[in-house]
Write a protein that holds these residues in place. Sequence first.
Motif, short mmCIF file in Angstrom:
data_model
loop_
_atom_site.label_atom_id
_atom_site.label_comp_id
_atom_site.label_asym_id
_atom_site.label_seq_id
_atom_site.Cartn_x
_atom_site.Cartn_y
_atom_site.Cartn_z
N LEU A 35 132.33 30.97 -94.50
CA LEU A 35 133.21 32.11 -94.78
C LEU A 35 134.68 31.71 -94.66
O LEU A 35 135.52 32.10 -95.47
N THR A 36 134.97 30.87 -93.63
CA THR A 36 136.34 30.41 -93.46
C THR A 36 136.75 29.52 -94.63
O THR A 36 137.83 29.70 -95.23
N ALA A 37 135.88 28.58 -94.96
CA ALA A 37 136.19 27.64 -96.04
C ALA A 37 136.35 28.35 -97.38
O ALA A 37 137.11 27.92 -98.25
N SER A 38 135.65 29.45 -97.53
CA SER A 38 135.70 30.17 -98.80
C SER A 38 136.88 31.11 -98.87
O SER A 38 137.14 31.72 -99.90
N GLY A 39 137.58 31.26 -97.73
CA GLY A 39 138.69 32.19 -97.72
C GLY A 39 138.26 33.63 -97.51
O GLY A 39 139.07 34.55 -97.49
N TYR A 40 136.95 33.84 -97.26
CA TYR A 40 136.47 35.20 -97.02
C TYR A 40 136.97 35.71 -95.69
O TYR A 40 137.23 36.87 -95.50
N ILE A 72 126.54 25.08 -99.82
CA ILE A 72 127.76 25.80 -100.24
C ILE A 72 128.98 25.24 -99.50
O ILE A 72 130.03 24.98 -100.09
N LEU A 73 128.80 25.03 -98.18
CA LEU A 73 129.92 24.54 -97.37
C LEU A 73 130.37 23.16 -97.85
O LEU A 73 131.57 22.90 -97.99
N TYR A 74 129.40 22.29 -98.11
CA TYR A 74 129.72 20.95 -98.60
C TYR A 74 130.53 21.06 -99.90
O TYR A 74 131.54 20.39 -100.08
N ARG A 75 130.08 21.94 -100.76
CA ARG A 75 130.75 22.08 -102.05
C ARG A 75 132.18 22.60 -101.86
O ARG A 75 133.12 22.16 -102.51
N LEU A 76 132.35 23.56 -100.92
CA LEU A 76 133.68 24.11 -100.67
C LEU A 76 134.61 23.04 -100.12
O LEU A 76 135.80 22.99 -100.41
N GLN A 77 134.03 22.16 -99.29
CA GLN A 77 134.86 21.12 -98.65
C GLN A 77 135.07 19.92 -99.59
O GLN A 77 135.98 19.13 -99.37
N HIS A 78 134.19 19.77 -100.54
CA HIS A 78 134.31 18.67 -101.50
C HIS A 78 134.28 19.21 -102.91
O HIS A 78 133.31 19.04 -103.64
N PRO A 79 135.35 19.91 -103.30
CA PRO A 79 135.33 20.55 -104.62
C PRO A 79 135.25 19.50 -105.72
O PRO A 79 135.79 18.41 -105.59
N ARG A 80 134.52 19.81 -106.77
CA ARG A 80 134.50 18.92 -107.93
C ARG A 80 135.86 18.99 -108.61
O ARG A 80 136.47 20.05 -108.67
N ARG A 81 136.26 17.92 -109.12
CA ARG A 81 137.53 17.89 -109.86
C ARG A 81 137.29 18.39 -111.26
O ARG A 81 136.22 18.19 -111.83
#
Lengths: 252, 252
Positions: free
Chosen positions: A201-206, A243-252
Amino acid sequence: MLTQSDRDGIDVVLVSPRNPLNIGAAARAMANFGFARLTVVAPFAEHWREARSAIGAPELLRSAKESLTLTEALAGSTLAVGTGSIATRKPEQPVVPLPALAPRVEAEVDRGGRVALVFGPEKRGLTREDFSRCHILVEIPTRAEQPSMNLGQAVAVCLYELATRIHPVYEGQTVLGSDPPHLNAPAAALDLLAEVIGQTLTASGYSPEPMAATNRHDIQVLLRRLSLDSADARRVLGVFRRILYRLQHPRR
Amino acid sequence: MLTQSDRDGIDVVLVSPRNPLNIGAAARAMANFGFARLTVVAPFAEHWREARSAIGAPELLRSAKESLTLTEALAGSTLAVGTGSIATRKPEQPVVPLPALAPRVEAEVDRGGRVALVFGPEKRGLTREDFSRCHILVEIPTRAEQPSMNLGQAVAVCLYELATRIHPVYEGQTVLGSDPPHLNAPAAALDLLAEVIGQTLTASGYSPEPMAATNRHDIQVLLRRLSLDSADARRVLGVFRRILYRLQHPRR
């Protein structure tokens, strides 16, 4: 009547007890009714030492476990039962009157679960944060004029009830918090899940910083209300980790 | 659930309590569960003063009655219920397990009787002499390894049971001491009768001095086991008074 192996599936957890006499009284009631597993959370060191070294202290007091936090004490529990007066707060968990608790506890231990009965400190009782670690709240039916019980007496009344009731009939009261069809995930699995969801939730800005504590609390309450089993918890954990991994490692 | 007028028909009687904390704990449990009538028999004066003057002592402690003897405390009771461990003695009265007590007590107060719950001193409990003033003994189902309960906790457990049970189902236990069809004579009437019967036995030469105490005890037990009502007690008293008079004034 509970069998001895039923009793062995039940932990008594005292959160920060202050008065050594109350600790001793709780232990004595456990010995009276045949319960042996005691955990004390963050006790006041001096009082705890005094209670344990009292003359005639039962064996179970000397073999009691000590935990730093309630979270740690409940790690292996599949059903955490909070006790206390609900006169002054609106509970977020299902409330079960004490005379209706025995079948719920018995069903849980019968299928291999571990039940914790959680008692708060003398003056203030369990906090809202403590309650967020409990699946249900048990209410001792005391009078509104004097709702708050002495700690040793509250332990005695709860253990008497569990030790003597098999299929209690408690008329005029609906039994809330009916049995889920499966065994709940142990608290440690829910805590890990709550942690990962919180990070997500934090990583997503929620969950902006000022809301983070409230959201973490709400997640703990929600996870227990859902009665997730271990497989559910693993599955949901996998989803949120991804989901968390993806938020922390966004695809370019 | 007991109504308030049911609760008003129930007295808690503490015989020679020693520890002021236990007196306070007993009073607190009474306040928790809505009982107001407390009698203390032959308290240790200093401890009793201390308990009554404790900060936060409930009103019922200040308005408690004080009696010199258990006999005096029970004078108006129609059903005296003794508490204690029966592990070490063979009871002379019917034993009722605590989970089966509520209907018996309720029936008694419903028809206008007065019930006394009698608790002994901390160390030794009620004596055989005290028990001879009780109609039934209530047994709290504690474990053989640690049968003896703390006084404050025993009071809490008994009052919780009475306050919450209406028509308890207690399987696997026969309910002893079933309701007599009438209201028992108050204890004062039985005590007077026992006294006159005792004098009669002595006057008749039935009861030589070395046996007098034992016979008096047996009479007290017997009169309560018979569940005499007030009319019975008056009738039997008349008979024995007549016999006693004749023994003391023999015809020439």
